[in-house]
Design a protein around this motif. Sequence first.
Motif, mmCIF file in Angstrom:
data_model
loop_
_atom_site.group_PDB
_atom_site.id
_atom_site.type_symbol
_atom_site.label_atom_id
_atom_site.label_comp_id
_atom_site.label_asym_id
_atom_site.label_seq_id
_atom_site.Cartn_x
_atom_site.Cartn_y
_atom_site.Cartn_z
ATOM 1 N N TYR A 520 0.875 -1.182 0.000
ATOM 2 C CA TYR A 520 0.000 0.000 0.000
ATOM 3 C C TYR A 520 0.906 1.225 0.000
ATOM 4 O O TYR A 520 1.823 1.336 0.822
ATOM 5 N N TYR A 628 -10.433 -2.877 2.160
ATOM 6 C CA TYR A 628 -10.775 -1.456 2.308
ATOM 7 C C TYR A 628 -11.955 -1.317 3.280
ATOM 8 O O TYR A 628 -12.533 -0.255 3.403
ATOM 9 N N GLY A 630 -11.779 -3.191 6.444
ATOM 10 C CA GLY A 630 -11.282 -3.497 7.785
ATOM 11 C C GLY A 630 -11.637 -4.886 8.266
ATOM 12 O O GLY A 630 -11.807 -5.085 9.471
ATOM 13 N N ARG A 671 -15.381 1.684 5.382
ATOM 14 C CA ARG A 671 -14.024 2.261 5.367
ATOM 15 C C ARG A 671 -13.950 3.480 6.265
ATOM 16 O O ARG A 671 -12.923 3.774 6.876
ATOM 17 N N LYS A 674 -13.372 2.513 9.797
ATOM 18 C CA LYS A 674 -11.992 2.072 9.987
ATOM 19 C C LYS A 674 -11.015 3.213 9.698
ATOM 20 O O LYS A 674 -9.802 3.046 9.799
ATOM 21 N N TYR A 676 -10.161 4.466 6.922
ATOM 22 C CA TYR A 676 -9.354 4.337 5.714
ATOM 23 C C TYR A 676 -9.579 5.590 4.862
ATOM 24 O O TYR A 676 -10.713 6.011 4.639
ATOM 25 N N ARG A 677 -8.509 6.136 4.375
ATOM 26 C CA ARG A 677 -8.585 7.417 3.652
ATOM 27 C C ARG A 677 -9.061 7.222 2.212
ATOM 28 O O ARG A 677 -8.788 6.181 1.607
ATOM 29 N N ASN A 809 -6.064 -3.588 14.352
ATOM 30 C CA ASN A 809 -6.060 -4.391 13.110
ATOM 31 C C ASN A 809 -6.185 -5.886 13.369
ATOM 32 O O ASN A 809 -5.826 -6.706 12.517
#
Length: 814
Positions: A520, A628, A630, A671, A674, A676-677, A809
Amino acid sequence: MAELPKKAKVVIIGGGVIGCSIAYHLTKIGWDDVVLLERKQLTSGTTWHAAGLVGQLRPSINMTKLAKYTGELYRGLEAETGQATGYRQCGSISMATNAERFEELKRSASMAKVFDLPVHVVTPQEIKELAHIVNVDDVVGGIHIPSDGYANAVDITQALAKGARTGGAKIFENTKVTRIRHNGDRITGVDTDDGSIDADYVVICGGMWTRDLAASVGVAAPLHACEHYYVLFEGVEGIDNTLPVLRDYDYCGYYKYDAGKLLVGAFEPNARPWGMDGISEDFCFDEIAGSFEHFEPLLIDAMRRVPALEKAGIQKFFCGPESFTPDVRYHLGESAELKGCFVAAGLNSIGLQSAGGVGKVMADWIRDGIPPADLWTVDIRRNMPFQINRKYLRERVTESLGLLYATHYPFKQYETARGVRKSALHDRLVAQGACFGEAFGWERANWYGEPGSTPAYEYSYGRQNWFEANAAECKAVREAVGLFDQSSFAKFRLEGRDAMAVLNRVCANDVDVAPGKLVYTQWLNDKGGIEADLTVTRLSETAYLIVTGAETEVKDFNWLKRHTPDDAHAVLTNVSSGMGVISIMGPNSRALLQSISPNDLSHEAFPFATSQEIELGYAIVRASRITYVGELGWELYIPTEFMAGVYDAIVAAGAAFGLKHCGYHALNALRMEKAYRHWGHDITDEDTPLEAGLGFAVKMDKAGGFIGREALAAQKEAGLKQRLVQFLVKSPEPMLYHNEPIWQGDRIAGYIRSGMYAHTLGGACGLGYVDAADGGVVGPIGADDYEIEIAGVRYPVTASLKPFYDPTNARIKI
Ligand SMILES: NCCCC(=O)O
């Protein structure tokens, strides 16, 4: 007449308000070797018939910033240039006749606080006091912007042209560009009917001619002209130059005092595209016939809103062509396809009120090679090559024009030109009850109704009709397993003996990993800003698979292409169309896939962030263990012709594991929980990975360094001035979308970049950057330090730098 120069640093094509503003602003940054070419006379295409409104509040932060600067520029332009501009600051009023529209206006008033634009929410009585000609019987409220105004578009253009000439620019009228020249992927100049000019930069600001000019050099600038109507009424009782500009969005109308008369215009649904067979060579200050029948219903509404019109006379019924784009956002910046070729066009009838800001950012962009701020919403590189298809454009612009004044509901979908790009699973997803949204031409399942049903959106600013369906999809992913069709991902291969070296210079993370590993990473610009957010999988010693979002397919492909040295042994290929993607996500994903694959999918044999080819159904697919949302899961990259067979095998086995079809709205909610950007919202070319909390994906010390490394090192040394924080609204009711101000005590510390209802957390969740009160380094973030303003009301929130959902995580690595 002066002779055309043989050479210039910048050639601007088009002498409307946009072209003249770019010339003006280039001279302001000290670039005087600028030539502007106009095929007929300045303003003779569209600018001359602009209604003249200079509003500042637009639906997005960046478009508003550009419009706000424009207002500031126009206020001083006459004094600076000595050229009259007709600018008058009369304020503006926007009205709502229903609760949803009023919510939209109040949300924009809150957004305006982020950049200090005073916007007042007003009652119907206050509207009546400010504009007594208005019938407010059905009005529920509105907003008043005292610093808005109007101007004469021709005079503003002449003032900008005068300022540009004073700064050294040369302007040639009656000079038509017959060809844009380039040498491979680099612009070299233009040919005109009066000679050729070599140039380092060519800027296409050709209004409704821009699509064809850009297409002639392989640049996609999708736009099409539409008829735009207004009527000048004379003898309207009770008006003078103190009348604010009025916008009656629910009835599509706007009203402006115009030298003793009242100008009434509209942005109607079902607009009429114009110039389908091309535009006449002679077009110059031309009006078009239009259709009175088409405009009449809008005039009847106007007479209800301003009863004095019933006794007034029509002095002029006007119809002229204006350019509209497929997403009602203009096109700015350097094209992805051709170095040095810039575009500023497709202004969707807000050219005059945007021109100042457009000229300023374009001048900086040309000088620096990157945009001066995040301008992705209007970046020319967002466009897909198919979008210059004329059938597509003609159908879409019938809708675009009306969208200017339509309510900008969250999740609102286009209704025209649909079904352009479809996944191989499309019909199967229809049978499952998918409700599709359109994204970059792709039909994508956003949510699912009951199998066999044809669900449809019912829009509002509150919980929409798919809220419960979305909750069930999120629950399935958290507790069992969900299937997402993510075929719209853009996928590239980079192959050759230099592939690793090329990619490692572009990636902030280290991609010199063993084959089968997935990384990533972000791609950064020289300032450390995030240009792309993607995964890179090493397929072999010499081959990589690069996967990025559908929205940035053109931008990311060309970013890598431009950063691949000419002599590198590395071939870049776009393989997006050849592969579909099915994502299987959730705690039961392993058991489900294992039940139909002979390969070992255990954690030991198939760790997180690795990728293998596995047998699935009758196919060999590339399975990548990544997520994406989680949860434990795999993205399956499948040759297009095997998609249906693999899908059928998964679905047949899925019932035993609680498999549920899930859409993009669930993906977004999950996402967000979590943290996530999402590139374009939470991370942009002006945010660095350190500010975004993505330092874990940056390898500062890898051999050879990477683009942006030095900027990050300096930022690390100096400390962070902004940090991305996740917020959860404490009350379960309010909805966050984006652009809501984040308050810390009595000051605004930032705004929400993206928001979504987080079902697992039981409230609306958002991501936004916050700065420090003293403008210095951001200190620790306290959980209860902030409030978020939604439509004028502040709500307590919990703030966190770590994800609210599964901060360790643990769920991904089971
Ligand atoms: N050219 C008309 C602009 C419309 C508006 O500012 O609302």
